[in-house]
Scaffold this active site. Structure first.
Site, PDB file in Angstrom:
ATOM      1  N   ASN A   1       0.828  -1.200   0.000  1.00 16.66           N
ATOM      2  CA  ASN A   1       0.000   0.000   0.000  1.00 16.66           C
ATOM      3  C   ASN A   1       0.867   1.256   0.000  1.00 16.66           C
ATOM      4  OD1 ASN A   1       0.243   1.209   2.936  1.00 16.66           O
ATOM      5  ND2 ASN A   1       0.126  -1.002   3.170  1.00 16.66           N
TER       6      ASN A   1
ATOM      7  N   LYS B   1       1.175   1.531  16.473  1.00 17.91           N
ATOM      8  CA  LYS B   1       1.666   2.745  15.814  1.00 17.91           C
ATOM      9  C   LYS B   1       0.501   3.627  15.393  1.00 17.91           C
ATOM     10  CE  LYS B   1       3.480   2.880  11.526  1.00 17.91           C
ATOM     11  NZ  LYS B   1       4.436   2.552  10.445  1.00 17.91           N
TER      12      LYS B   1
ATOM     13  N   LYS C   1      -0.557   7.679  13.519  1.00 20.13           N
ATOM     14  CA  LYS C   1      -0.121   8.752  12.644  1.00 20.13           C
ATOM     15  C   LYS C   1      -0.049  10.070  13.409  1.00 20.13           C
ATOM     16  CE  LYS C   1      -0.005   6.022   9.132  1.00 20.13           C
ATOM     17  NZ  LYS C   1       1.307   5.612   8.560  1.00 20.13           N
TER      18      LYS C   1
ATOM     19  N   ASP D   1       4.272   8.069  13.438  1.00 18.82           N
ATOM     20  CA  ASP D   1       4.682   8.120  12.033  1.00 18.82           C
ATOM     21  C   ASP D   1       4.146   9.390  11.396  1.00 18.82           C
ATOM     22  OD1 ASP D   1       5.250   7.676   9.365  1.00 18.82           O
ATOM     23  OD2 ASP D   1       4.038   5.876   9.170  1.00 18.82           O
TER      24      ASP D   1
ATOM     25  N   GLU E   1       8.916   8.124  13.335  1.00 17.77           N
ATOM     26  CA  GLU E   1       9.114   7.626  11.974  1.00 17.77           C
ATOM     27  C   GLU E   1       8.942   8.686  10.902  1.00 17.77           C
ATOM     28  OE1 GLU E   1       6.896   4.432   8.970  1.00 17.77           O
ATOM     29  OE2 GLU E   1       6.784   4.132  11.133  1.00 17.77           O
TER      30      GLU E   1
ATOM     31  N   GLU F   1      10.971   3.399   4.218  1.00 20.35           N
ATOM     32  CA  GLU F   1       9.942   2.711   3.442  1.00 20.35           C
ATOM     33  C   GLU F   1       9.776   3.294   2.049  1.00 20.35           C
ATOM     34  OE1 GLU F   1       5.561   4.332   4.216  1.00 20.35           O
ATOM     35  OE2 GLU F   1       6.549   3.848   6.109  1.00 20.35           O
TER      36      GLU F   1
ATOM     37  N   ASP G   1      11.142  -1.784   2.070  1.00 20.76           N
ATOM     38  CA  ASP G   1      10.061  -2.713   1.718  1.00 20.76           C
ATOM     39  C   ASP G   1      10.396  -3.344   0.379  1.00 20.76           C
ATOM     40  OD1 ASP G   1       7.708  -3.937   0.861  1.00 20.76           O
ATOM     41  OD2 ASP G   1       6.408  -2.282   1.471  1.00 20.76           O
TER      42      ASP G   1
ATOM     43  N   HIS H   1       8.348  -2.087   6.062  1.00 20.76           N
ATOM     44  CA  HIS H   1       7.014  -1.551   5.821  1.00 20.76           C
ATOM     45  C   HIS H   1       6.205  -2.556   5.001  1.00 20.76           C
ATOM     46  CE1 HIS H   1       4.483   0.464   2.704  1.00 20.76           C
ATOM     47  NE2 HIS H   1       4.046   1.183   3.718  1.00 20.76           N
TER      48      HIS H   1
ATOM     49  N   GLU I   1       5.927  -5.014   9.837  1.00 26.70           N
ATOM     50  CA  GLU I   1       4.722  -4.235  10.067  1.00 26.70           C
ATOM     51  C   GLU I   1       3.492  -5.117   9.875  1.00 26.70           C
ATOM     52  OE1 GLU I   1       3.283   0.254   8.985  1.00 26.70           O
ATOM     53  OE2 GLU I   1       4.261  -0.883   7.395  1.00 26.70           O
TER      54      GLU I   1
END
Length: 388
Positions: A53, A181, A183, A212, A238, A264, A291, A321, A340
């Site tokens: 994603n 985690k 945002k 993040d 992050e 990531e 990733d 990620h 993750e």
């Protein structure tokens, strides 16, 4: 043996969530099937892959450049020394034929998606879980299928208040995760601090919170957040700024003493090496999130791990990620620090095989051939529909 077909379908993984930089209202991914002429139980062996994603489906690049190069190649040039399996490194080199160095953007996602499917096919043809194959070829010989996972969430969502954030995080903790985690950067600093404090209040012994920013901040804002976040016992801070702004990352590390995480959105070994050279990352506490599905696949990831070793970094500082089973297999086979996880998002592509539960922040992978997609009923149904 040979590859007889490569199929791609662009699938929606849309959601109303947003982070500090983008929303996911039109997000897609590419689902790929690499069909071989090898038969098992009367059926052809098919390797599957998809991209993570945050980047969109790459059907155009896959169909126009990378799949045709593999299908047009002399099949013998794509085989290993014994001639009874595909060689992912030779397949990778063929895909990158006539590609100039640099420009590690969307093509890295297209190649990484096909690369995942090739490794899935290779392990299935070998009759092994991918993590076992990787441990024998590139690791210690013995995999550790018990992998640390953390729950990624805490997105901004219409109508979601602090109580909703707390309930979401509590749900992850109840499912066995020890690290969650959320945002930041999509609200003012003071509001984000209140959000952080609300989650810290519900954590128990041995449980931690990571935050993040998804690359949102300029240097001044990254440092303002860093100073404010220093008061909290965070698992990591992050991706404060643009992923290629190594100077920002280095200067942030001078004022933020806690663990940082990034990587990531770096899509090549060279980008990762520049982060290690110039980004001020500290190998005693910081985390690297490259990733493979976005960065030219496992073939390139192996180069990245060799580079990290040259610079004195342990693979155990890598927590990729993406929340997909490919990174889980790599973590188990090559000794990464974990992976993750998206417990409630981007399904059916994320998550674990059916019946695999999170216990004390870890999952144990079953010995399924290949990456293990066949063990996840909703995901393999999508994949077989494509191959059909």
């Amino acid at each position: 043996m040979k590859i007889v077909d490569i199929l791609e379908s662009t699938r929606p993984i849309r959601s109303d969530i947003r982070n500090a930089f983008i929303d996911f209202s039109k997000m897609t991914l590419s689902l790929v099937a690499v069909v071989t002429d090898v038969l098992r139980d009367g059926r052809p062996v098919i390797g599957y892959g998809f991209n993570s994603n945050g980047r969109y489906g790459q059907g155009g690049l896959i169909r126009e450049r990378f799949a045709p190069r593999l299908l047009e190649a002399d099949p013998a040039t794509l085989l290993d020394e014994r001639g009874d399996n595909l060689d992912p490194h030779k397949c990778w080199a063929r895909m990158m034929l006539n590609e100039k160095p640099g420009g590690h953007g969307e093509r890295s996602v297209a190649v990484g998606t096909i690369d995942m499917a090739i490794w899935d096919a290779v392990a299935k043809i070998a009759g092994q879980p991918l993590f076992q194959l990787l441990a024998e070829r590139y690791g210690t010989g013995t995999p550790n299928p018990r992998v640390f996972v953390y729950a990624a969430g805490g997105y901004y969502y219409p109508g979601k208040d602090i109580g909703g954030l707390q309930r979401e995080m509590a749900g992850y903790l109840e499912r066995g995760y020890s690290v969650v985690k959320m945002k930041i950067g999509g609200a003012p600093l003071a509001e984000d601090c209140r959000r952080i404090e609300s989650v810290l209040k519900i954590l128990g012994p041995g449980q931690q919170l990571a935050v993040d920013a998804n690359g949102r901040f300029d240097l001044a804002t990254a440092i303002d957040y860093g100073r404010a976040l220093s008061q909290y016992p965070l698992f990591w801070y992050e991706e404060a700024g643009d992923p290629l702004d190594y100077e920002l990352q280095a200067k942030l590390g001078e004022v933020y003493p806690g663990p940082m995480a990034t990587g990531e959105n770096l899509f090549s070994m060279q980008d990762a090496r520049n982060l290690i050279r110039h980004g001020g990352m500290r190998r005693d506490r910081d985390w690297l999130q490259f990733d493979c599905a976005l960065s030219y696949g496992l073939v390139e990831y192996l180069r990245t791990l060799r580079m990290l070793d040259d610079y004195g970094w342990s693979a155990s500082r890598c927590i990729p990620h993406g929340g997909h089973q490919m990174s889980l297999a790599i973590a188990a086979g090559l000794g990464l620090g974990g992976n993750e996880s998206y417990p409630d998002l981007f399904q059916p592509y994320g998550g674990f095989p059916d019946g695999v539960a999170v216990r004390d922040g870890y999952v144990e992978l079953p010995p399924l051939p290949g990456i293990g997609f066949e063990g996840k009923a909703d995901l393999i149904a999508e994949m077989r529909d494509l191959a059909r």
